[in-house]
Design an enzyme around this catalytic site. Structure first.
Site, short mmCIF file in Angstrom:
data_model
loop_
_atom_site.label_atom_id
_atom_site.label_comp_id
_atom_site.label_asym_id
_atom_site.label_seq_id
_atom_site.Cartn_x
_atom_site.Cartn_y
_atom_site.Cartn_z
CG HIS A 90 42.74 17.80 -14.43
ND1 HIS A 90 42.71 17.34 -15.64
CD2 HIS A 90 41.65 18.61 -14.13
CE1 HIS A 90 41.40 17.83 -15.95
NE2 HIS A 90 40.74 18.59 -15.41
CG HIS A 165 41.33 22.91 -17.11
ND1 HIS A 165 40.23 23.79 -16.70
CD2 HIS A 165 40.89 21.54 -16.91
CE1 HIS A 165 39.33 22.92 -16.06
NE2 HIS A 165 39.83 21.76 -16.24
CD GLU A 294 39.15 20.30 -19.60
OE1 GLU A 294 39.91 19.38 -19.18
OE2 GLU A 294 38.16 20.49 -18.82
C1 BGC Z 1 36.62 18.17 -15.35
C2 BGC Z 1 35.94 18.36 -13.96
C3 BGC Z 1 36.49 18.83 -12.78
C4 BGC Z 1 37.48 20.18 -13.48
C5 BGC Z 1 38.04 20.77 -12.20
C6 BGC Z 1 37.45 19.44 -15.63
O1 BGC Z 1 38.49 19.33 -16.66
O2 BGC Z 1 36.22 17.40 -16.22
O3 BGC Z 1 35.44 17.06 -13.79
O4 BGC Z 1 35.78 19.10 -11.64
O5 BGC Z 1 38.08 19.96 -14.49
O6 BGC Z 1 38.51 22.33 -12.73
#
Ligand code: BGC
Length: 330
Positions: A90, A165, A294
C-alpha cells in the site's frame, strides 16, 4: 485535529471523510428516524493516526504488494521503501494514506454534493519515479450512489494503482458473518506465503473461492479460518453499468453494489483486527469486524508481464472510477 468534510443527499445518506489520507470515516444510511453507520473503524478521525490499518484511506502510489519493493521501467530498477518484510504494501511507510490531502468543494451537475481532493507526490517519494499530480473526486447523488473518481498525471514514466480501503459492516457493528458476498469473477490470482501472486490466473470453477453466486460469509469463515485476502479478476465493465461485487445483509435489507473500471478487486475480511482496536462505540474490535472491498490492479503487476500494465506515461491521464450503490429499508 484533522478537518472532516461531509456529503449528504435528500434521502438522508451521508458520507464523511478526513483530509488525512482522504479517509472515509462514516457512511450513514437512514434507518427509521435514525441511521446506521456502515463503515467499520474508529469514531474520531484522530484515532486513525495510531489505529491505521489503511481504514477508509486512499492507498497509493501502488495499492497492494510489490515483491522485494522493486520494479523496473525500461531496464532501470527502482527501489521502494519496504514496509512488510522485503515487500512494499500500500505505497510504503508514508503512502497516500498518511498524507494530508487538499480538499476543495466541487460543483458537479447531477450530484447532491462533491469534493475534490488533491495531492502532489514528489519525485522519488517512497522510491517512485516522477512527480505525480493526483485528484480524487468524492461525489454523492440523489439516487444513493457514491462515486470515487481517481485521476493522475505524471512528469516521468511511473507506475500507479489507486484504491480506497473502506472496511464495510452493514450491520453497523459486530462481525460480517451474517453478510452475503457475491463477486462477478471467474478467476483469481493465487499467491505464495508472502501473499505475492504466483502469476497464475486460476479458474474459480468448482473452487471454494467461487463467489459468483452469493455465499454466506459465516459459512465461508467456518471453513477458511483466516478468511479472504484475495485478488479476484473482474470482467471489464468499463461503463460501470453492472456491479462487480455485491455485499448484502438480508437481516436488515441492506446492500452495497460496487461497480468499477478497475481490472481486479482485493477482498480482505480483516482477520488481523483485534481487541486492542476500538470501534465507533468504543468497543474492542475482533477479527471479521469489517470487509475491505478494494477495486484495483493486481498485486505485484509491475513485476508480472502478463498482468494488466500499471505504467503511466507522461502526458497520459490515469482515470479509474468506483461506484457504490446503496440499497436499504428504512
Ligand atoms: C491487504 C491485507 C492487509 C490489509 C491491511 C489489505 O488490503 O490485502 O493483506 O493486511 O490490507 O489493512
Amino acid at each position: 485535529m484533522q478537518k472532516v468534510f461531509e456529503l449528504s443527499n435528500k434521502n438522508g445518506i451521508s458520507v464523511s471523510f478526513s483530509e488525512l489520507g482522504g479517509r472515509i470515516i462514516s457512511i450513514k444510511l437512514p434507518q427509521g428516524n435514525s441511521f446506521v453507520d456502515i463503515i467499520a473503524g474508529a469514531a474520531d478521525s484522530d484515532v486513525y493516526l495510531t489505529q491505521d490499518e489503511y481504514a477508509g484511506a486512499i492507498c497509493g502510489r501502488y495499492a497492494n504488494r510489490i515483491a522485494n519493493a522493486k520494479f523496473d521501467i525500461d531496464g532501470k530498477m527502482y527501489e521502494l521503501s519496504a514496509n512488510e518484510g522485503n515487500n512494499q504494501l500500500h505505497g510504503g511507510l508514508d503512502g497516500f494514506h498518511k498524507q494530508k490531502w487538499r480538499v476543495e468543494d466541487a460543483q458537479l451537475e447531477g450530484f447532491a454534493g462533491a469534493y475534490e481532493l488533491h495531492y502532489l507526490s514528489k519525485d522519488l517519494e517512497e522510491g517512485y519515479p516522477g512527480e505525480l499530480w493526483i485528484s480524487v473526486i468524492y461525489a454523492l447523488n440523489e439516487f444513493d450512489e457514491f462515486f470515487i473518481q481517481f485521476s493522475a498525471t505524471a512528469a516521468k514514466t511511473t507506475i500507479i494503482n489507486l484504491t480506497n480501503h473502506c472496511y464495510f459492516n452493514l450491520a453497523g457493528g459486530g462481525t460480517i458473518r451474517d453478510h452475503y458476498l457475491q463477486i462477478l469473477a471467474d478467476k483469481f490470482t493465487p499467491f505464495n506465503h508472502l501473499k505475492i501472486p504466483t502469476g497464475e490466473l486460476m479458474s474459480l470453477e468448482k473452487h471454494p473461492l467461487d463467489f459468483r453466486n452469493p455465499l454466506l460469509l459465516g459459512d465461508f469463515l467456518d471453513k477458511n479460518k483466516t478468511g479472504l485476502d484475495h485478488n479476484f479478476v473482474l470482467h471489464a465493465f468499463d461503463d460501470l453499468i453492472f456491479p462487480s461485487v455485491i455485499l448484502s445483509y438480508p437481516a436488515k435489507g441492506r446492500s452495497i453494489e460496487i461497480s468499477t473500471t478497475q481490472p481486479g478487486v482485493q477482498i480482505y475480511t480483516a482477520y488481523h483486527f483485534h481487541a486492542g482496536m476500538r470501534d465507533k462505540a468504543g468497543n474492542p474490535m475482533q477479527p471479521f469486524s469489517g470487509i475491505a472491498i478494494e477495486p484495483q490492479n493486481f498485486p505485484n503487476a509491475p513485476n508480472i508481464a502478463h498482468f494488466p500494465s500499471a505504467v503511466l506515461l507522461p502526458g497520459q491521464s490515469y482515470q479509474q472510477t468506483i461506484r457504490y450503490s446503496f440499497k436499504y429499508k428504512r
